[in-house]
Design an enzyme around this catalytic site. Sequence first.
Site, short mmCIF file in Angstrom:
data_model
loop_
_atom_site.label_atom_id
_atom_site.label_comp_id
_atom_site.label_asym_id
_atom_site.label_seq_id
_atom_site.Cartn_x
_atom_site.Cartn_y
_atom_site.Cartn_z
N GLU A 124 44.28 3.72 99.50
CA GLU A 124 43.88 2.52 98.76
C GLU A 124 44.88 2.16 97.67
OE1 GLU A 124 41.46 0.69 99.83
OE2 GLU A 124 40.81 2.14 101.34
N ASP A 215 46.35 -2.41 106.31
CA ASP A 215 45.43 -1.79 107.27
C ASP A 215 45.68 -2.29 108.68
OD1 ASP A 215 44.34 -0.67 105.04
OD2 ASP A 215 42.57 -1.95 104.98
#
Length: 682
Positions: A124, A215
């Site tokens: 993240e 992602d």
Amino acid sequence: MKKLYFILGIHNHQPVGNFLHVIEKGFQDAYWPFMELLSKHPKIKWSLHCSGVLWDFFKEKHPEYIKAVKDMLDLGQLELLTGGYYEPIIPSIPDVDKKGQIKKLTEFLKKEFKFKARGMWLTERVWEPHLAKVINESGVEYTVVDDAHFAASGFDVEKLKGYYTTEEEGTKLNIFPISQKLRYYIPFQTVEKTIEYMSSFADETGNCAIVMADDGEKFGMWPETNKHVYKNGWLENFLKAVEKNLDWIEPITFSEYLDKFSAKGRAYLPCASYFEMSEWALPQDAQEVFEGVTRQFENNPQAKRFLRGGFWRNFLSKYDESNNMHKKMLYVSSKVNELKKKSDENSEIFDALYAGQCNCAYWHGVFGGLYLPHLRTAVYKELIKAESLFFRKSGHKTAWKEMDFDCDGRNEVIYESSGQNIYFSPHNGGTIFEWDFIPKEINVLNVLTRRREAYHKRLKEFLSKTHHQASEIRTIHDFIRVKEVNLDRFLTYDWYRRASLVDHFLHPNTKFDELRKGQYAEQGDFVLGAYAFKIEKNKIIMKRDGIVWENQNPLKVNIEKAITPSKTGLNIIYKIKNLEKRNIEILFAPEFNYAFSSFVENDNAELKSVNKWMRKDEHFKFTVEMIFSSSLDLNIFPLETVSLSEGGFEKTHQGTVVIPIFKLNILENGVLEQQIKIKITD
């Protein structure tokens, strides 16, 4: 001639405990189509990171993915990145576990692919300055963060055209900035506009680079993207456009660029993540204000780059349940790492610990995360497993411990045995907030409090303007969809944490639906009150003097509750003492919350004159039985939340609330005793 190096990085991950069919869908819709398409364009070099969760899945279910990776490595088209094996938020775990997680994935890549990873994916992109040292000491040369990190230090993101160095105590680490704008363009803007933006970064120096690392799920798994990326040909057209412009665009891996060019300079970055995370980590009220402020600066990027929200650790103060898991993880880590000092033959224990550090269940943003019970259940399962294995190896003894478990400055009490662990919070209503049933490796109190979220306002606005149809999207952050009609009627909020042994006093006219919605009149001051406590032999006794309101009259009442653990259960004796010099009639209602896996019809009922209640969980394979010393009324209802996930707004079953109601008539200075036995069986 102007030139640009293009670094394409893909990060693939699925949470520990996610449903197998969801992971399979990710493979079919995103991971494999992307791999197949890139294999047809060997001139497009790229860098890949997969979490250990996915590498394990690919090895077992889809070895063709492993083979495709090996083929690309042989061609020199692909670079692999290491990272935390089970995708933990790196700053949130102990340094010894940081190194252990990175080592595990690095060694997997070396063994499976004969590849020595030089860079790592930072989960993240949660960065804290001290990480430079521990990452370097893990054998890593570089990592990747967002340009928002650099913007927070005053850098102009449109001028970030390479990598930078940072250091901690003189230990150096290279850092590549990801272009947020390019991350949003790919694949949500037209190919032409994307190439045009990339061209604005090219210059005559011949060493400029732009990074798009994001992602892999957005290439087919996010809503509507499979059709857009593959069936409508966006990705194929983009790759062809890059190949068409190879005279000025050169695809390159991170390591190749690192070897070819020097750093652009030093950079000292603050605690940060990508910009959206800084919004999600804020408390609800602050998040609404922050979103309003950011909208004011949409057309002023020079000013917006100085805006910052919260940082990841704020989730630990925003959600008690997140903090609970985190402190459980630290507690278990402190135990099992003692074994590492004595022996290296504990891989099963550390695998369980590391799996319990998987980040997804610890926070919440546009993905379900913390709101998804199966993800929280998986974290607890792994942590309880690691703890149980530790006890077996070290020799377990039943024990009571007093410690500041949740780091709020006040002590909790923990009971540990071979069959169950029970966590008490005397200062927070004398409640039980965790109950580990060890035979099934499950926390039977793993529920979630209903909270107001900033996006609930957006949901209400959306429902008031539409007929519940999905809207068009550009990115996952713009996506709005509701999964059922009239979802807003489930927007109810709790004013206290959902735990067990929550001591309520109810108004005589309290309706079942008022209790279910949390919209009743609480007559006592015990729910959030602090209880004095003592541990006596094999039980904990908690006491409190408080007030119960009768119309406008305050009544002085004392509660004493003695909890004695059995093998896998509890014996609870309540003593309610009337401190008034007259008789009183009150409704006493201690609340229990159980993390059953699903809703059944009997979970929504008003039962009259019962002295026993039992509920089986067919999925988790355990049974809860409650036996009461006197006949009483029992209110049972589901605990449901409304949250946002990648699939849209959804209602989620969090557990079952059980509230026995004792009708007490207590004489002047009298005491009434009530007993509740709870058995949890396999």
